[in-house]
Write a protein that holds these residues in place. Structure first.
Motif, mmCIF file in Angstrom:
data_model
loop_
_atom_site.group_PDB
_atom_site.id
_atom_site.type_symbol
_atom_site.label_atom_id
_atom_site.label_comp_id
_atom_site.label_asym_id
_atom_site.label_seq_id
_atom_site.Cartn_x
_atom_site.Cartn_y
_atom_site.Cartn_z
ATOM 1 N N SER A 24 0.835 -1.208 0.000
ATOM 2 C CA SER A 24 0.000 0.000 0.000
ATOM 3 C C SER A 24 0.866 1.253 0.000
ATOM 4 N N SER A 77 2.523 1.655 -3.463
ATOM 5 C CA SER A 77 1.632 2.019 -4.572
ATOM 6 C C SER A 77 0.889 3.324 -4.354
ATOM 7 N N GLU A 119 -1.870 3.475 -2.696
ATOM 8 C CA GLU A 119 -3.273 3.107 -2.529
ATOM 9 C C GLU A 119 -3.359 1.847 -1.669
ATOM 10 N N GLN A 122 -3.898 -1.689 -0.529
ATOM 11 C CA GLN A 122 -3.906 -2.993 -1.173
ATOM 12 C C GLN A 122 -4.388 -4.057 -0.187
ATOM 13 N N LYS A 173 0.904 7.068 5.161
ATOM 14 C CA LYS A 173 1.265 7.468 3.802
ATOM 15 C C LYS A 173 2.195 8.678 3.837
#
Length: 321
Positions: free
Chosen positions: A213, A216, A218, A220, A248
């Motif tokens: 996650s 990327s 996003e 997952q 993030k």
């Protein structure tokens, strides 16, 4: 399926949670240990009264319930350590608790949860049942508050109290905290507690959804063909938006460890620190021993739980991979 959080976790919330935890139990030890020629420190939350760090988030969440919420009771989802944290807090506060647990959870965790008076509701993890769907339905049926194992701002703040203790015991901010990671509740809490420290999540191989996650950008999910892992405590299908929002752009790239590396870490902790650590609670140490993370004298690894079956632990100690 996660319910939207009513608020965002904050560092101020972490500090408030740390005050509550300090009034409840003594700080767990921060022990020096040499790994691959480097002297680092291990934060031993396996030594909490319930044998895991989960007492932190559970206590912060349940003590913040309103009188009406306390009267209605709570529902939680857990493979065992959060279950015990919620059961402990609920017992101390006189709150009814129902815990949704996988049928294949270690018997020692099922027995301990029931032993503290919580109702245990089993689900078939291997068969694909969604524990969050079951828990949300229970909350709707009984009018109870959901205390999610990681997708809850109070739980995140409570877990972050570990970081407040670490910084105080180390006398400075750690350069990095290598953290056992399932859904990301502890990792997110530590990111809030120690804003100047690198946070390195460690997950089981095949269950590294947080790492993917973060890579990327996003969220997952774990694939349907995910391998079996001995790390039941950090075997989660995906992180949640509330956790990902904190991690993030904040956490370091994640690391995955094998079952063999985890067992080696369990043996290491027993031999060098004289500690019993369950598989999921040894993942961060496993990454350090395996050379998968950079180490310096201000590195801290988390030992997050010690709730392992005696026979299973004896097998780990008596064999080598």
């Amino acid at each position: 399926m996660f319910r939207e959080s009513p608020r965002n976790p904050t560092r101020e919330g972490v500090l408030r949670a740390a005050e509550k935890i300090a009034a409840l139990v003594p700080a767990t030890p921060l022990l020096p240990v040499e790994v691959n020629g480097m002297r680092i420190h291990a934060k031993c939350d396996n030594l909490h009264p319930i044998g895991a760090f989960k007492i932190r988030g559970a206590w912060h969440r349940l003590t913040d319930l309103s009188p009406d919420e306390r009267a209605a009771g709570v529902v939680a989802v857990s493979s065992g350590n959060h279950a015990q944290g919620v059961a402990f807090a609920a017992r101390e506060l006189g709150i009814e608790a129902a815990i949704v647990m996988p049928a294949d959870a270690p018997q020692v965790k099922l027995d301990a949860t029931r032993g503290m008076g919580a109702e245990v509701i089993l689900y078939d993890r291997a068969g694909g049942e969604d524990r969050d769907v079951i828990a949300n339905a229970l909350c709707d049926e009984r009018g109870r508050t959901l205390v999610h194992a990681y997708a809850d701002p109070w739980v995140i703040e409570g877990q972050g109290s570990m970081g407040v203790e670490i910084a105080a015991q180390l006398g400075r901010s750690p350069s990095r905290i290598v953290v056992c990671c399932g859904g990301g509740g502890l990792a997110a809490g530590l990111a809030l507690a120690c804003p100047d420290s690198a946070i390195v999540p460690v997950e089981p191989e095949g269950w590294d959804d947080v790492a993917r996650s973060l890579a990327s950008g996003e969220i997952q999910r774990v694939g349907p063909d995910a391998p079996k892992t001995i790390c039941d405590a950090i075997q989660t299908p995906s992180t949640a938006p509330v956790n990902f929002a904190v991690l993030k752009g904040r956490a370091e790239p994640g690391v995955a460890v094998s079952d063999a590396e985890v067992r080696a870490a369990q043996r290491f902790a027993f031999a060098k620190l004289r500690l019993v650590v369950e598989p999921g609670g040894a993942a961060a140490l496993a990454a350090a021993i395996a050379g998968k993370v950079d180490l310096d004298e201000a590195t801290v690894v988390t030992l997050t739980g010690g709730n392992t079956d005696a026979r299973a632990f004896a097998r780990v100690l008596s064999t080598s991979d």
